[in-house]
Structure formats: C-alpha cells, structure tokens
Scaffold this active site. Structure first.
Site, PDB file in Angstrom:
ATOM      1  N   TYR A 256      50.251 126.864 101.091  1.00 27.37           N
ATOM      2  CA  TYR A 256      48.963 127.378 101.552  1.00 27.37           C
ATOM      3  C   TYR A 256      48.858 127.366 103.081  1.00 27.37           C
ATOM      4  O   TYR A 256      49.755 126.881 103.776  1.00 27.37           O
ATOM      5  CB  TYR A 256      47.859 126.616 100.829  1.00 27.37           C
ATOM      6  N   ARG A 303      46.799 115.714 102.681  1.00 24.16           N
ATOM      7  CA  ARG A 303      47.995 115.802 101.838  1.00 24.16           C
ATOM      8  C   ARG A 303      48.942 116.786 102.507  1.00 24.16           C
ATOM      9  O   ARG A 303      48.543 117.903 102.864  1.00 24.16           O
ATOM     10  CB  ARG A 303      47.646 116.276 100.432  1.00 24.16           C
ATOM     11  N   ARG A 428      51.001 113.914  86.353  1.00 20.19           N
ATOM     12  CA  ARG A 428      51.261 114.284  84.961  1.00 20.19           C
ATOM     13  C   ARG A 428      51.178 113.088  84.013  1.00 20.19           C
ATOM     14  O   ARG A 428      50.694 113.234  82.887  1.00 20.19           O
ATOM     15  CB  ARG A 428      52.618 114.991  84.867  1.00 20.19           C
TER      16      ARG A 428
HETATM   17  C1  LIG Z   1      48.650 121.260  86.467  1.00 23.99           C
HETATM   18  C2  LIG Z   1      48.888 120.796  87.864  1.00 23.99           C
HETATM   19  C3  LIG Z   1      48.050 121.199  88.893  1.00 23.99           C
HETATM   20  C4  LIG Z   1      48.254 120.745  90.197  1.00 23.99           C
HETATM   21  N1  LIG Z   1      47.366 121.087  91.188  1.00 23.99           N
HETATM   22  C5  LIG Z   1      47.511 120.545  92.432  1.00 23.99           C
HETATM   23  C6  LIG Z   1      46.516 120.733  93.429  1.00 23.99           C
HETATM   24  O1  LIG Z   1      45.474 121.344  93.206  1.00 23.99           O
HETATM   25  N2  LIG Z   1      46.733 120.201  94.659  1.00 23.99           N
HETATM   26  C7  LIG Z   1      47.851 119.452  94.944  1.00 23.99           C
HETATM   27  O2  LIG Z   1      48.007 118.978  96.079  1.00 23.99           O
HETATM   28  N3  LIG Z   1      48.791 119.235  94.005  1.00 23.99           N
HETATM   29  C8  LIG Z   1      48.640 119.742  92.768  1.00 23.99           C
HETATM   30  N4  LIG Z   1      49.555 119.445  91.790  1.00 23.99           N
HETATM   31  C9  LIG Z   1      50.706 118.563  92.126  1.00 23.99           C
HETATM   32  C10 LIG Z   1      50.394 117.118  91.757  1.00 23.99           C
HETATM   33  O3  LIG Z   1      49.311 116.615  92.504  1.00 23.99           O
HETATM   34  C11 LIG Z   1      51.618 116.215  91.997  1.00 23.99           C
HETATM   35  O4  LIG Z   1      51.931 116.197  93.365  1.00 23.99           O
HETATM   36  C12 LIG Z   1      52.852 116.652  91.221  1.00 23.99           C
HETATM   37  O5  LIG Z   1      52.508 116.983  89.900  1.00 23.99           O
HETATM   38  C13 LIG Z   1      53.924 115.567  91.210  1.00 23.99           C
HETATM   39  O6  LIG Z   1      53.384 114.366  90.731  1.00 23.99           O
HETATM   40  P1  LIG Z   1      53.645 113.850  89.201  1.00 23.99           P
HETATM   41  O7  LIG Z   1      55.120 113.741  89.048  1.00 23.99           O
HETATM   42  O8  LIG Z   1      52.937 112.537  89.156  1.00 23.99           O
HETATM   43  O9  LIG Z   1      53.072 114.866  88.292  1.00 23.99           O
HETATM   44  C14 LIG Z   1      49.360 119.889  90.483  1.00 23.99           C
HETATM   45  C15 LIG Z   1      50.204 119.480  89.444  1.00 23.99           C
HETATM   46  C16 LIG Z   1      49.977 119.909  88.146  1.00 23.99           C
HETATM   47  C17 LIG Z   1      50.888 119.430  87.047  1.00 23.99           C
HETATM   48  S1  SF4 Z   2      52.400 118.612  79.243  1.00 18.45           S
HETATM   49 FE1  SF4 Z   2      54.349 117.514  79.362  1.00 18.45          FE
HETATM   50  S2  SF4 Z   2      54.747 117.243  81.557  1.00 18.45           S
HETATM   51 FE2  SF4 Z   2      52.590 117.801  81.344  1.00 18.45          FE
HETATM   52  S3  SF4 Z   2      51.505 115.856  81.235  1.00 18.45           S
HETATM   53 FE3  SF4 Z   2      51.926 116.441  79.123  1.00 18.45          FE
HETATM   54  S4  SF4 Z   2      53.873 115.453  78.607  1.00 18.45           S
HETATM   55 FE4  SF4 Z   2      53.670 115.411  80.843  1.00 18.45          FE
END
Ligand SMILES: Cc1cc2nc3c(=O)[nH]c(=O)nc-3n(C[C@H](O)[C@H](O)[C@H](O)COP(=O)(O)O)c2cc1C
Ligand code: SF4
Length: 533
Positions: A256, A303, A428
C-alpha cells in the site's frame, strides 16, 4: 532474485502447553506499556485481519461487531482492527474512517470489544491508504479502450511489416493509419509479439491490470500525496480517538501507499524518495500529523516491513535503519511484517485484480506449511529481532511486535525471553481459535484448536469473501469430506513436496472430524464456535 525455492510440506510441530502456574509467570502474559500511559495486560497480540464484513459503504455491520466481539472474548492483550480506509471514497466492503459518519459504527465496535473482553483488551485500529488498481482487462477491451496510443506503437507495427517483407512505403502506412486500425493490428498480435511492442508499464497493465505507483508523479493526485496524506491520516487518527479506540496503527506495510514510499523502489525526486532519508520523510510527516491530532496518551503505532522480499525493494538493513528513524521520531510501537507486494503477484484472471499475497513475497507474509526448508513457524522473527536490537542500541525503548507463523506457547515465550520482540502476535492461530490465549493462560492449552497453516482463510480474503476458518465454518456430517478451500487459492501441494518433521499420516491416523453446529439459517458459520471455560 527472488524465486520459488524448493518447497517442503512441514508437519505442525507437537506443542507443549504450560500449567496455569507456568502461564501465570510467563512473559507472554505479563503487561506491556505502549506509549505514554496505555498498558496492555498481556503481550498477546492479534494483528489486523480484514474479514470483508463491512457494508459496501464501508460502515460497521452487525457481522463486523460479531467478528471483533469473538476475538475480544479471547482477551488478547492487544487487538488491532483490520486495515480501514482513510479516504471517503468507495472501496467495497472495507471498513472506512474517512468521514465523521463512520464514527458511530466504530464507537459501537469499541463498546462491543470492551464488553466482551471485560475491558481487558487494548483496541487499536489500523488505518490505510492505497492507490488505484484495476482489474485485468480482456484483450479486446484493453486495445479498444485502455491503451493510450503512442507513435512508438505505429513505428513498431511498421517495423514488423518491414520484417515481414513489405516495402518501406507499404510499411509506413502504419505511421498515419487511423487509430482503430492500429488498435486492431495490436490486438491481433500474440503475447510474445506484444512484449516487443508495448513498454513495460503497458505490458503490465495488459497482463495484470493497471496499477498506480507512488512514483507516477505525472499524475497530479500522486504528485500531491505528500501534501494530502498527513491531513488524511491525522483526521483518521482523531476519529479513532473520538470513537474510543486506545490507539491507531499506521499501515506502512505490504502493498500500500506508505510502504511504497518507504521502499527502495521509491525513486521520487521531489525529496520524498531515493535515499532512506527521502523515503522515510512522508511516513514521519504522517506520523507527526497523526500524533498532533490526538491526545498524548493515545497510542500511535506503525506496522511496516522487515523485508519487502522483492527485487529492488527494501531488505533488513533498510528496515533496521527505518525502524530506528521511526522510533526516534517517537512512534509508540513497531509491528514488523514481511513481503505482501504487488510486484511479484501472480497474474490474475481476466476480470480480477492482482492480489499481493500470491507471489514469493506474499508467501513470506502469510507463510504456509508448503514452504522452503526453514518452515513457516516463527519464520519472520529474525526481522523483528534485528530491528529491536538496533532500536535498543540507539537507546530507545520502543516496543517491537513480531508476527508470522506463531502458533504455540513455547515459541512465543521463547521469542520474548530471548529479547527478540516485546509482544508476540498471531493472526491465523487466533482465527482458528480466538480463545487460545485464554486456554493457554488457564492451563488448558490441550484444548487449543490449532491452525493448519494452509491458508483457506487467505484464499477467501483473496476473493474478498467473508473470511472464516476451514476448521469451524461448516458442518461435517459423519462420512462427509471436509469442505475444500476455494480451488484457485488453496495452498497448493507441490509435486515435489516432502514432509518435514513427521511422517505423513495414514488415513487411519487422521483425526476424527468434529461436528460443528451450523448457524440457524443453514449458512456458513461466520464466527468461531464459543468455548465454555
Ligand atoms: C485473512 C487475513 C487478512 C489480513 N489482513 C491484514 C490487514 O488488514 N492488515 C495487515 O497488516 N495484515 C493483514 N494480514 C496479515 C496478518 O496480520 C499477519 O501478518 C499474517 O497473517 C502473518 O501472521 P500469522 O502467521 O500469525 O497469520 C491478514 C492476514 C489474513 C490471514
Ligand atoms: S483457515 Fe487454515 S490457515 Fe486459516 S486460520 Fe484456519 S486453519 Fe489456519
């Protein structure tokens, strides 16, 4: 050059969960000071996740309220509301904060979260600006309507005609041919030929859909971004404070506008690009404007990316320098993400827009179990650790938040104990089980519903469908197969994938499918089922 490294299929590591006493003594469940006077009761953190539940006008809906209430019930130390647009322009079902009419809905959201968390969760809202991106056009439409004809196109057609054996005189008819003929001739070329006729931007618009960049200073509204954005972000921050949030998170990450200003790809020559000092100038001006628009106790965090993961983009050394610069300016925290760029995104289908989480940089942003030998778990922690070390070496105490593949207690606690971050975020894993922080804190970690890290949720996000988790969004009758992820977006299992960390399960070893009650109207379940502690 970034590419697709050899990918493995990683098993979810076995998790050890702490007793209630051990959790009680854990750093992860200890308070964290953010800014002048805001204290999170724990260093557990839910980073922003767009769930696509706002109205088409960007307003808070009952589904938005339910979504955040559900996360608040798990009482994370900090919950960050999804990327929310700072402009008052139509942006589909993305939350917006670009006008005072958005405030009442956001206030209702704050109230829901306060009630559901018993006032224990600090609530921030992520504010975002983005540039225009268009859907990939059909070939005929692109040449009929979108391509701005240039003399070079005519000369290229003349050169092709000459190469095909026409005389100079015959070939030169293209130089004065009617536009419609030129457009038709271009549309008749195959993609290889077009690569020699269109310039790089035209080719990109044809293959991927048109996309603006911060370096498009020939466009008045892009040239004017440094004049406009501080005011827009400041007004958004002020509305967030009026709505009752504890703070605002400036979205300087991923694909962005603000991340593009920070990136080494930003070659603007107007003092807002080029050197690191130039690239950080607007982000600092935006920060200072937001800071000035809110009370001293209101948190203003950032962020941003520890690595852009694209050719020519920022790497960790840039991110370290930028993090120190932002910490010196006084930002209240630095939340570190990685990748998620348009530059390496997969080609979208005709009629769809490029999505910045489909290429190698996207795979680093939301890593799945199908990744290189290092695996997805805690993969991005070294970025946060290096940034934090540099911030501390500069004599600053700015908290640093790590995220990316965090999924169990020992991992999170280890990150904090080793001083790699001050808070540990999980997106997640918290979507899979919004109660997981409470389960761990209460010594009931064995009940955690663990994320599978295969990105069914991200596939829904990609299609701008309401995000859910594959583990709780629908009923599985006995004998019925679990619902498939959307085909185009499911983490694909590569032919060469090998399992790391555990032998593949045989069918007999598969866990029993749990029955998940469906909502009354028989539709998909939109929030995780509730837990009875
Ligand atoms: C469905 C979804 C939507 C997301 N939307 C954003 C967002 O709006 N802003 C952002 O900075 N990161 C967004 N992310 C990234 C997450 O904040 C995070 O950095 C990324 O999923 C890695 O972390 P995790 O391994 O704990 O999921 C999104 C991730 C997912 C899965
Ligand atoms: S859909 Fe899959 S990757 Fe996403 S939160 Fe659920 S188990 Fe985790």
């Amino acid at each position: 050059m970034y590419g697709q490294p050899h990918r493995f299929k990683h098993a979810l590591p076995a998790a050890r969960w702490p007793s209630v006493e051990e959790a009680g003594a854990a750093l992860w469940f200890s308070p964290l000071r953010l800014g002048r006077s805001c204290t999170a009761r724990a260093r557990t953190w839910v980073p922003a996740m767009v769930p696509w539940r706002a109205s088409d006008d960007g307003l808070v809906t009952p589904e938005v309220l339910d979504w955040y209430e559900r996360f608040a019930e798990g009482k994370p130390g900090v919950l960050v509301v999804e990327a929310t647009g700072i402009r008052d322009v139509p942006s589909g079902p993305l939350l917006r904060i670009g006008h005072d009419r958005f405030v009442p809905g956001l206030r209702a959201l704050v109230e829901r979260v306060r009630r559901a968390s018993g006032g224990e969760t600090r609530l921030f809202i992520q504010v975002i600006d983005f540039l225009a991106i268009k859907r990939r056009p059909a070939k005929d439409k692109f040449f009929e309507r979108f391509l701005a004809l240039r003399d070079e196109h005519r000369r290229a057609l003349a050169a092709r005609a000459r190469a095909a054996g026409e005389t100079d005189r015959q070939a030169e008819r293209w130089l004065a041919a009617p536009d419609a003929d030129v457009r038709a001739a271009l549309a008749a070329l195959d993609d290889d030929a077009l690569a020699g006729v269109l310039d790089a931007r035209e080719l990109e618009s044809y293959r991927m859909g048109y996309r603006e960049r911060v370096t498009d200073v020939h466009l008045p509204h892009v040239r004017a971004l440094p004049e406009v954005l501080p005011g827009l972000f400041a007004a958004a921050a002020a509305r967030a404070e009026v709505a009752g949030f504890d703070g605002v998170e400036l979205h300087y990450a991923h694909a962005y506008t603000m991340a593009s200003f920070l990136s080494a790809l930003n070659t603007r020559a107007d003092g807002y690009g080029g050197t690191r000092e130039g690239r950080v100038r607007l982000p600092l001006e935006v920060y200072r404007a937001a800071r000035a628009a809110v009370g001293a106790d209101f948190v203003v965090g950032v962020r941003y990316l520890g690595d852009d993961v694209i050719d020519g983009g920022n790497h960790l050394d840039d991110a370290v320098w930028l993090g120190v610069a932002m910490a010196r300016a006084g930002v209240d925290y630095l939340s570190v993400s990685k990748g998620g760029k348009f530059e390496d995104a997969k080609q979208p289908k005709v009629g769809e827009a490029a999505y910045p989480y489909t290429g190698p940089s996207g795979h680093e942003c939301m890593p799945t179990i199908y990744i290189d030998a290092r695996g997805p778990f805690g993969r991005n922690v070294p970025l946060a650790a290096a940034i934090r070390a540099a911030v501390r070496a500069a004599g600053l105490e700015t908290p640093v938040v790590a995220s990316g593949g965090i999924m169990d207690f020992d991992q999170a606690e280890g990150i904090l104990r080793r001083g790699e971050a001050d808070a540990v975020a999980a997106a997640r894993q918290t979507l899979a089980d919004p109660d997981w922080f409470e389960k761990v804190r209460l010594g009931r970690g064995a009940e955690v519903r663990r994320c599978k890290f295969t990105n069914y949720c991200e596939g829904l996000d990609q299609k701008h469908k309401q995000v859910t988790c594959q583990q709780w969004d629908r009923v599985f009758d006995a004998g019925e197969q679990p619902a498939e992820a959307p085909a185009a977006t499911r983490a694909e299992e590569p032919a060469e994938a090998s399992v790391v960390g555990a032998a593949p399960r045989t069918a007999a070893e598969q866990p029993p499918q749990r029955r998940v009650p469906m909502s009354n109207d028989g539709k998909r379940r939109l929030i995780a089922p509730r837990w009875n502690p």
